[in-house]
Design an enzyme around this catalytic site. Sequence first.
Site, PDB file in Angstrom:
ATOM      1  N   LYS A  23     -62.148 -19.310  -1.522  1.00  0.00           N
ATOM      2  CA  LYS A  23     -62.286 -18.335  -2.613  1.00  0.00           C
ATOM      3  C   LYS A  23     -62.786 -19.005  -3.891  1.00  0.00           C
ATOM      4  CE  LYS A  23     -57.923 -16.986  -2.697  1.00  0.00           C
ATOM      5  NZ  LYS A  23     -57.303 -17.922  -1.739  1.00  0.00           N
ATOM      6  N   ARG A  38     -53.565 -31.950  -4.682  1.00  0.00           N
ATOM      7  CA  ARG A  38     -52.607 -31.059  -5.342  1.00  0.00           C
ATOM      8  C   ARG A  38     -51.226 -31.202  -4.725  1.00  0.00           C
ATOM      9  NH1 ARG A  38     -55.219 -25.127  -5.824  1.00  0.00           N
ATOM     10  NH2 ARG A  38     -53.138 -24.598  -5.103  1.00  0.00           N
ATOM     11  N   ARG A  90     -52.005 -10.582  -4.985  1.00  0.00           N
ATOM     12  CA  ARG A  90     -51.519 -11.253  -3.781  1.00  0.00           C
ATOM     13  C   ARG A  90     -50.393 -10.460  -3.136  1.00  0.00           C
ATOM     14  NH1 ARG A  90     -53.187 -16.857  -5.304  1.00  0.00           N
ATOM     15  NH2 ARG A  90     -52.525 -18.332  -3.732  1.00  0.00           N
ATOM     16  N   ARG A 129     -47.191 -21.540   2.388  1.00  0.00           N
ATOM     17  CA  ARG A 129     -48.175 -20.669   1.702  1.00  0.00           C
ATOM     18  C   ARG A 129     -48.909 -19.801   2.717  1.00  0.00           C
ATOM     19  NH1 ARG A 129     -51.324 -25.210  -0.916  1.00  0.00           N
ATOM     20  NH2 ARG A 129     -52.657 -23.678  -1.933  1.00  0.00           N
ATOM     21  N   ARG A 187     -58.508 -31.546   0.557  1.00  0.00           N
ATOM     22  CA  ARG A 187     -59.000 -31.070  -0.738  1.00  0.00           C
ATOM     23  C   ARG A 187     -58.621 -32.067  -1.830  1.00  0.00           C
ATOM     24  NH1 ARG A 187     -57.758 -25.001  -2.650  1.00  0.00           N
ATOM     25  NH2 ARG A 187     -55.582 -25.619  -2.737  1.00  0.00           N
TER      26      ARG A 187
HETATM   27  P1  AMP Z   1     -53.811 -20.945  -5.741  1.00  0.00           P
HETATM   28  O1  AMP Z   1     -54.440 -21.962  -6.613  1.00  0.00           O
HETATM   29  O2  AMP Z   1     -54.476 -19.606  -5.849  1.00  0.00           O
HETATM   30  O3  AMP Z   1     -53.655 -21.410  -4.303  1.00  0.00           O
HETATM   31  O4  AMP Z   1     -52.326 -20.715  -6.303  1.00  0.00           O
HETATM   32  C1  AMP Z   1     -51.399 -21.783  -6.361  1.00  0.00           C
HETATM   33  C2  AMP Z   1     -49.994 -21.226  -6.507  1.00  0.00           C
HETATM   34  O5  AMP Z   1     -49.892 -20.464  -7.722  1.00  0.00           O
HETATM   35  C3  AMP Z   1     -49.569 -20.269  -5.419  1.00  0.00           C
HETATM   36  O6  AMP Z   1     -49.064 -20.933  -4.262  1.00  0.00           O
HETATM   37  C4  AMP Z   1     -48.462 -19.474  -6.141  1.00  0.00           C
HETATM   38  O7  AMP Z   1     -47.271 -20.223  -6.261  1.00  0.00           O
HETATM   39  C5  AMP Z   1     -49.056 -19.326  -7.533  1.00  0.00           C
HETATM   40  N1  AMP Z   1     -49.910 -18.100  -7.653  1.00  0.00           N
HETATM   41  C6  AMP Z   1     -51.255 -18.050  -7.877  1.00  0.00           C
HETATM   42  N2  AMP Z   1     -51.681 -16.782  -7.944  1.00  0.00           N
HETATM   43  C7  AMP Z   1     -50.588 -16.005  -7.743  1.00  0.00           C
HETATM   44  C8  AMP Z   1     -50.385 -14.605  -7.656  1.00  0.00           C
HETATM   45  N3  AMP Z   1     -51.390 -13.713  -7.798  1.00  0.00           N
HETATM   46  N4  AMP Z   1     -49.119 -14.166  -7.434  1.00  0.00           N
HETATM   47  C9  AMP Z   1     -48.071 -15.009  -7.312  1.00  0.00           C
HETATM   48  N5  AMP Z   1     -48.204 -16.346  -7.350  1.00  0.00           N
HETATM   49  C10 AMP Z   1     -49.454 -16.856  -7.558  1.00  0.00           C
END
Ligand code: AMP
Length: 213
Positions: A13, A160, A88, A171, A127
């Site tokens: 994404k 990360r 999400r 996740r 990554r």
């Molecule tokens: P990402 O970088 O999109 O993989 O997000 C990393 C982490 O941020 C996720 O595993 C969640 O803990 C939190 N996070 C990001 N976006 C959301 C969302 N829309 N709702 C809830 N938690 C989020």
Amino acid sequence: MRLLLIGPPGGGKGTQAKFLVKNFEIPQISTGDMLRANVNNSTDLGQEAQKYMKAGKLVPDSVILNMIKNRLSDEDCLNGYILDGFPRTIPQADGLNSLLSEMNQAIDHVIVMDVPDDLIITRLSNRRSCNKCNRVYNLIFDPPKNTNKCDNCDGKLFLREDDNPDTIQQRLNIYHKVTKPLIKYYNNMGINKNIQSQGTIEEIKLDILSKIS
Ligand code: AMP
């Protein structure tokens, strides 16, 4: 153009959002990036979010919706935006709907990126992100010239904290259980564009452009 990207963590994404930003000259709104910026700056929001993020859990809907409400009212969002990693959950999607109707806006396309779990695990564990400019690499699929350094700015590349095997699995479980139902939710609105996200970055980009242009 208002776009929404749905896909598993590591589904591409963020990478595709960067191309779409250039192509349509609209901002990428990544809730993950916004939360990480808050964590790095030790804001109250960042301190609250960090415990969920570290464990691979979702940050509460109310926190996310508040953050998005503020961001969508910024001037650079007037001509459109790319939502990456939001919504999400179904309550987040309902919250977005209310927000959009208040603003007299609608999402044009929902890009659904489909990737098998085993490829996700390979992608995420390889990554690497730059600690200065945030550029994201993949040691197998999109490697930097030097394993530990960013090609752009000489920053240091890091893995990360939430890209370790246990957190990745957590996740993915949450994605299947809580986020995937959004595909049906938006399918009912007739705006989904399904993308097989297993080809090269360039192939996926062309597939997306052909489906939304
Ligand atoms: P990402 O970088 O999109 O993989 O997000 C990393 C982490 O941020 C996720 O595993 C969640 O803990 C939190 N996070 C990001 N976006 C959301 C969302 N829309 N709702 C809830 N938690 C989020």
